[in-house]
Design an enzyme around this catalytic site. Structure first.
Site, short mmCIF file in Angstrom:
data_model
loop_
_atom_site.label_atom_id
_atom_site.label_comp_id
_atom_site.label_asym_id
_atom_site.label_seq_id
_atom_site.Cartn_x
_atom_site.Cartn_y
_atom_site.Cartn_z
N ARG A 249 0.84 -1.19 0.00
CA ARG A 249 0.00 0.00 0.00
C ARG A 249 0.88 1.25 0.00
O ARG A 249 1.89 1.31 0.70
CB ARG A 249 -0.92 0.01 1.23
CG ARG A 249 -2.07 -0.98 1.12
CD ARG A 249 -3.08 -0.52 0.06
NE ARG A 249 -4.15 -1.47 -0.17
CZ ARG A 249 -4.15 -2.37 -1.15
NH1 ARG A 249 -3.11 -2.48 -1.94
NH2 ARG A 249 -5.18 -3.16 -1.34
N HIS B 183 0.03 0.49 -9.93
CA HIS B 183 -0.81 -0.29 -9.02
C HIS B 183 -1.46 -1.46 -9.77
O HIS B 183 -2.68 -1.66 -9.70
CB HIS B 183 -1.88 0.59 -8.36
CG HIS B 183 -2.37 0.02 -7.05
ND1 HIS B 183 -2.76 0.80 -5.99
CD2 HIS B 183 -2.54 -1.27 -6.63
CE1 HIS B 183 -3.15 0.03 -4.98
NE2 HIS B 183 -3.03 -1.23 -5.36
#
Length: 319
Positions: free
Chosen positions: A234, A282
């Site tokens: 993250r 991502h």
């Protein structure tokens, strides 16, 4: 027999992939894909299920009667931050395809750094034929922070490639053939890691954990002198100003980043053009949307049959 509840789909994925995956999904149920303008003002009350990924902030106000919320990925911090999150089970996505994709990305990044791919690309751009001293995987210790399903699979596959692999998690995990550490052993773990792989969920404890103080504790005994940082967990777990400073000063030799503090990454970010940094948007463990919907169907079937849901998130822990 009562009608089956519709399913709300609110996924910030590639729209064409969602549309294709919805063909044949959720038989016997209406699917309300909020990406379709026809549903912009749809009344969402009385609906039991929602499948979400980076959803609109008003979703839970519009759908006040949900019984289960399904995350479109392994991570759930994006759901936990949505206003009005109801006190119902939150289920994360666990699937072979997601696990395999993450391991592919982690192994690829470790190999790119091991085989000095950027250096060879630079030589090729100058049409220069020159070999570089080449360590082997066995010369590198890869430390993985986050030893859940994804971390353990990546660890096993890196070990097959010949890397020495160690693992860290807040609570010690026993993984055959791999030395693991718990919270108390963090410094000892860092001191052995030549490559550091971040696969941590975002919690109050992990926010900003990857900072200059942590990077300075990494091993400097590896074949490249300074360590390599690889993060696909993250973005909120990393302090990007510290990553840049450590890359500039040589505390870190290189990095691979799939996640960022703010996404999408600003076009002005230095990360895009740094010769020792790999950037991906991502996508390390992009969800297979068909597999996601099959997972949701299975869990809804369990729920409606009175069986316990699987992969339910502990909202206080954050994973």
């Amino acid at each position: 027999m009562s009608a089956k509840s519709p399913v709300i789909v609110d996924l910030l994925f590639i729209p064409e992939e969602v549309e294709a995956a919805l063909e044949g999904a959720f038989p016997g149920r209406e699917v309300i894909n909020l990406a379709d303008p026809v549903h912009r003002d749809r009344d969402l009350s009385g609906i039991d299920y929602a499948v979400v990924w980076k959803s609109a902030p008003d979703l839970f106000w519009r759908a006040p009667d949900l019984k289960v919320v399904f995350s479109g990925g392994a991570g759930v911090d994006h759901v936990l931050k949505l206003p009005g999150l109801p006190d119902v089970p939150l289920v994360r996505f666990v699937d072979r395809t997601l696990t395999t994709r993450m391991s592919e990305w982690v192994v690829m990044q470790c190999l790119l750094h091991l085989r000095q791919h950027r250096a060879y690309e630079a030589l090729a751009s100058k049409h220069e034929w020159r070999d570089l001293s080449q360590p082997e995987a066995a010369d590198v210790t890869v430390g993985i922070m986050g030893m859940g399903v994804l971390g353990q699979d990546a660890a096993r596959k890196l070990a097959v490639m010949g890397f020495k692999v160690i693992g860290w998690s807040r609570t010690k995990r026993a993984v055959e053939g791999i030395d693991t550490y718990d919270a108390a052993g963090l410094d000892a773990f860092l001191g052995r890691a030549d490559f550091l792989v971040g696969l941590l969920p975002l919690t109050a404890d992990t926010k900003g954990i990857f900072d200059a103080t942590l990077f300075r504790k990494l091993s400097r005994n590896g074949p490249f002198g300074a360590p390599v940082f690889i993060n696909a967990g993250r973005g909120g777990s990393q302090v990007e100003v510290d990553i840049l400073e450590c890359l500039d000063s040589g505390v870190l030799s290189a990095a691979s980043l799939d996640v960022f503090e703010e996404e999408p990454l600003s076009p002005e970010s230095r990360f895009w053009t740094m010769p020792n940094v790999y950037v991906t948007p991502h996508v390390a463990a992009s969800s297979d949307v068909k597999a996601l919907f099959a997972h949701v169907e299975e869990q809804i079937g369990r729920f409606e049959s009175g069986l316990p849901l699987e992969h339910v998130v502990d909202k206080l822990a954050g994973y």
